[in-house]
Write a protein that holds these residues in place. Structure first.
Motif, PDB file in Angstrom:
ATOM      1  N   ILE A  26     -54.677   7.687   3.495  1.00 57.26           N
ATOM      2  CA  ILE A  26     -54.037   6.377   3.627  1.00 57.26           C
ATOM      3  C   ILE A  26     -54.446   5.729   4.937  1.00 57.26           C
ATOM      4  CG2 ILE A  26     -51.828   5.169   3.899  1.00 57.26           C
ATOM      5  CD1 ILE A  26     -50.610   7.368   2.036  1.00 57.26           C
ATOM      6  N   LEU A  27     -54.369   6.490   6.029  1.00 54.26           N
ATOM      7  CA  LEU A  27     -54.705   5.946   7.339  1.00 54.26           C
ATOM      8  C   LEU A  27     -56.185   5.565   7.440  1.00 54.26           C
ATOM      9  CD1 LEU A  27     -52.576   8.305   9.589  1.00 54.26           C
ATOM     10  CD2 LEU A  27     -52.188   5.857   9.196  1.00 54.26           C
ATOM     11  N   LEU A  44     -53.092   2.453  -0.320  1.00 56.43           N
ATOM     12  CA  LEU A  44     -52.308   3.445  -1.059  1.00 56.43           C
ATOM     13  C   LEU A  44     -53.083   3.964  -2.257  1.00 56.43           C
ATOM     14  CD1 LEU A  44     -48.752   1.848  -0.963  1.00 56.43           C
ATOM     15  CD2 LEU A  44     -49.641   3.729   0.417  1.00 56.43           C
ATOM     16  N   ALA A  45     -54.314   3.529  -2.407  1.00 55.43           N
ATOM     17  CA  ALA A  45     -55.168   4.009  -3.497  1.00 55.43           C
ATOM     18  C   ALA A  45     -55.849   5.305  -3.079  1.00 55.43           C
ATOM     19  CB  ALA A  45     -56.184   2.944  -3.871  1.00 55.43           C
ATOM     20  N   ALA A  46     -55.047   6.245  -2.616  1.00 57.71           N
ATOM     21  CA  ALA A  46     -55.558   7.540  -2.172  1.00 57.71           C
ATOM     22  C   ALA A  46     -55.607   8.493  -3.355  1.00 57.71           C
ATOM     23  CB  ALA A  46     -54.654   8.111  -1.081  1.00 57.71           C
ATOM     24  N   ASP A  47     -56.506   9.443  -3.297  1.00 56.10           N
ATOM     25  CA  ASP A  47     -56.620  10.455  -4.351  1.00 56.10           C
ATOM     26  C   ASP A  47     -55.473  11.452  -4.224  1.00 56.10           C
ATOM     27  OD1 ASP A  47     -59.036   9.387  -5.269  1.00 56.10           O
ATOM     28  OD2 ASP A  47     -60.199  10.611  -3.873  1.00 56.10           O
ATOM     29  N   VAL A  48     -54.867  11.793  -5.353  1.00 56.46           N
ATOM     30  CA  VAL A  48     -53.858  12.851  -5.334  1.00 56.46           C
ATOM     31  C   VAL A  48     -54.574  14.187  -5.215  1.00 56.46           C
ATOM     32  CG1 VAL A  48     -52.139  11.543  -6.631  1.00 56.46           C
ATOM     33  CG2 VAL A  48     -53.722  13.010  -7.851  1.00 56.46           C
ATOM     34  N   MET A  61     -45.623  11.243  -1.502  1.00 55.58           N
ATOM     35  CA  MET A  61     -46.074  10.679  -0.232  1.00 55.58           C
ATOM     36  C   MET A  61     -46.459   9.212  -0.410  1.00 55.58           C
ATOM     37  SD  MET A  61     -46.841  10.613   2.934  1.00 55.58           S
ATOM     38  CE  MET A  61     -47.299  12.030   3.860  1.00 55.58           C
ATOM     39  N   LEU A  62     -47.223   8.901  -1.454  1.00 53.84           N
ATOM     40  CA  LEU A  62     -47.625   7.525  -1.703  1.00 53.84           C
ATOM     41  C   LEU A  62     -46.407   6.634  -1.921  1.00 53.84           C
ATOM     42  CD1 LEU A  62     -50.664   8.257  -4.030  1.00 53.84           C
ATOM     43  CD2 LEU A  62     -50.757   7.358  -1.689  1.00 53.84           C
ATOM     44  N   ALA A  63     -45.441   7.123  -2.686  1.00 51.46           N
ATOM     45  CA  ALA A  63     -44.226   6.343  -2.941  1.00 51.46           C
ATOM     46  C   ALA A  63     -43.409   6.133  -1.667  1.00 51.46           C
ATOM     47  CB  ALA A  63     -43.388   7.041  -4.011  1.00 51.46           C
ATOM     48  N   ALA A  64     -43.325   7.154  -0.830  1.00 52.57           N
ATOM     49  CA  ALA A  64     -42.560   7.043   0.414  1.00 52.57           C
ATOM     50  C   ALA A  64     -43.196   6.035   1.367  1.00 52.57           C
ATOM     51  CB  ALA A  64     -42.445   8.413   1.087  1.00 52.57           C
ATOM     52  N   VAL A  65     -44.517   6.045   1.455  1.00 57.98           N
ATOM     53  CA  VAL A  65     -45.203   5.082   2.335  1.00 57.98           C
ATOM     54  C   VAL A  65     -45.060   3.672   1.766  1.00 57.98           C
ATOM     55  CG1 VAL A  65     -47.446   4.389   3.281  1.00 57.98           C
ATOM     56  CG2 VAL A  65     -46.797   6.806   3.246  1.00 57.98           C
TER      57      VAL A  65
END
Length: 69
Positions: free
Chosen positions: A38-39, A44-48, A59-63
């Motif tokens: 993410i950083l 937020l289009a990070a790979d799970v 983590m994506l939902a929390a951010v």
């Protein structure tokens, strides 16, 4: 999971994992990996992380939720 997200006017500058209850060595490592993605990508289009999909999505939902506050 509780995160604190710091923003500048144009970027996500820091993500601090305040509390989490993930499995040591798997879930917690996935959280760090997603946080780094993410950083680095400023998205937020990070790979799970395989094997830790729910942790990654949490983590994506929390951010995302932090960004809406």
């Amino acid at each position: 999971m509780v995160v604190e997200v710091t923003f500048s006017e144009t970027a996500i500058t820091e993500i601090a994992i305040v509390s989490q209850a993930e499995t040591a060595g798997l879930g917690d490592a996935a959280l760090e990996r997603v946080k780094d993605q993410i950083l680095e990508g400023q998205t937020l289009a990070a790979d799970v992380v395989s094997g830790a999909t729910i942790s990654s999505q949490a983590m994506l939902a929390a951010v995302e939720a932090a960004g809406l506050e």
